[in-house]
Design a protein around this motif. Structure first.
Motif, mmCIF file in Angstrom:
data_model
loop_
_atom_site.group_PDB
_atom_site.id
_atom_site.type_symbol
_atom_site.label_atom_id
_atom_site.label_comp_id
_atom_site.label_asym_id
_atom_site.label_seq_id
_atom_site.Cartn_x
_atom_site.Cartn_y
_atom_site.Cartn_z
ATOM 1 N N GLY A 3 -1.987 15.083 7.636
ATOM 2 C CA GLY A 3 -1.703 14.736 6.272
ATOM 3 C C GLY A 3 -2.785 13.955 5.400
ATOM 4 O O GLY A 3 -3.020 13.970 4.212
ATOM 5 N N VAL A 4 -3.288 12.780 6.038
ATOM 6 C CA VAL A 4 -4.243 11.847 5.410
ATOM 7 C C VAL A 4 -5.252 12.657 5.233
ATOM 8 O O VAL A 4 -5.993 12.305 4.159
ATOM 9 N N ILE A 5 -5.831 13.490 6.218
ATOM 10 C CA ILE A 5 -6.989 14.124 6.021
ATOM 11 C C ILE A 5 -6.778 15.098 4.737
ATOM 12 O O ILE A 5 -7.776 15.283 3.774
ATOM 13 N N VAL A 6 -5.825 15.796 4.571
ATOM 14 C CA VAL A 6 -5.507 16.730 3.501
ATOM 15 C C VAL A 6 -5.262 16.028 2.054
ATOM 16 O O VAL A 6 -5.905 16.205 0.984
ATOM 17 N N ASP A 7 -4.493 14.824 2.448
ATOM 18 C CA ASP A 7 -4.437 13.929 1.027
ATOM 19 C C ASP A 7 -5.938 13.653 0.585
ATOM 20 O O ASP A 7 -6.000 13.533 -0.650
ATOM 21 N N SER A 8 -6.560 12.955 1.499
ATOM 22 C CA SER A 8 -8.091 12.444 1.053
ATOM 23 C C SER A 8 -8.896 13.673 0.259
ATOM 24 O O SER A 8 -9.445 13.594 -0.694
ATOM 25 N N ALA A 9 -8.865 14.967 0.909
ATOM 26 C CA ALA A 9 -9.524 16.092 0.151
ATOM 27 C C ALA A 9 -8.899 16.409 -0.995
ATOM 28 O O ALA A 9 -9.420 16.738 -1.998
ATOM 29 N N PHE A 10 -7.497 16.461 -1.084
ATOM 30 C CA PHE A 10 -6.667 16.754 -2.250
ATOM 31 C C PHE A 10 -7.203 15.648 -3.492
ATOM 32 O O PHE A 10 -7.219 16.165 -4.545
ATOM 33 N N THR A 11 -7.117 14.461 -3.086
ATOM 34 C CA THR A 11 -7.459 13.628 -4.107
ATOM 35 C C THR A 11 -8.703 13.607 -4.649
ATOM 36 O O THR A 11 -9.081 13.522 -5.785
#
Length: 129
Positions: A3-11
């Motif tokens: 979730g953190v990795i996807v969140d940073s990419a999404f951000t």
């Protein structure tokens, strides 16, 4: 962790969308690029600078992320409701087409004359739903 990795990419994607696409388009209509908006508090060389344009950009990023998450949750809830309705319909059909074996208490087809679980012979009068 995923979730953190996807969140940073999404951000990063949303920030790029805002700075590279939305802000220039709004700049055409308003003549203003939000990221350059600032106020210098004082007249000296080292006077603090209030960068409210960066704040506006961050608020726009937040609103875009919140809208996308809201839409994703809305879509997932609709899909979940559809799946739940389909399962409920299938269970209703199964309930209508079954009866309970009086010997082993397992569900069997209404038309069955012998229980596939305990192999007992089911009489026509033994109609327990």
């Amino acid at each position: 962790m995923v979730g953190v990795i996807v969140d940073s990419a999404f951000t990063a994607v949303v920030t790029s969308l805002n700075t590279d696409i939305i802000s220039p388009v709004l700049g055409i209509f308003g003549g203003v690029d939000f990221s350059d908006l600032q106020i210098t508090l004082g007249t000296s060389k080292n006077a603090p600078v209030l960068k409210y344009g960066s704040f506006i950009t961050a608020v726009i990023n937040f609103l875009i992320i919140a809208m996308i998450i809201f839409l994703i949750i809305k879509i997932m809830n609709k899909i979940n409701e559809g799946i739940k309705a389909k399962i409920d319909d299938e269970e209703e059909i199964l309930v209508d087409d079954t009866k309970v074996c009086p010997y082993c208490m397992e569900k069997i087809a209404k038309e069955a004359s012998r229980c596939p679980h305990c192999t007992s012979i089911i009489k026509e009068t033994d109609d327990n739903n």
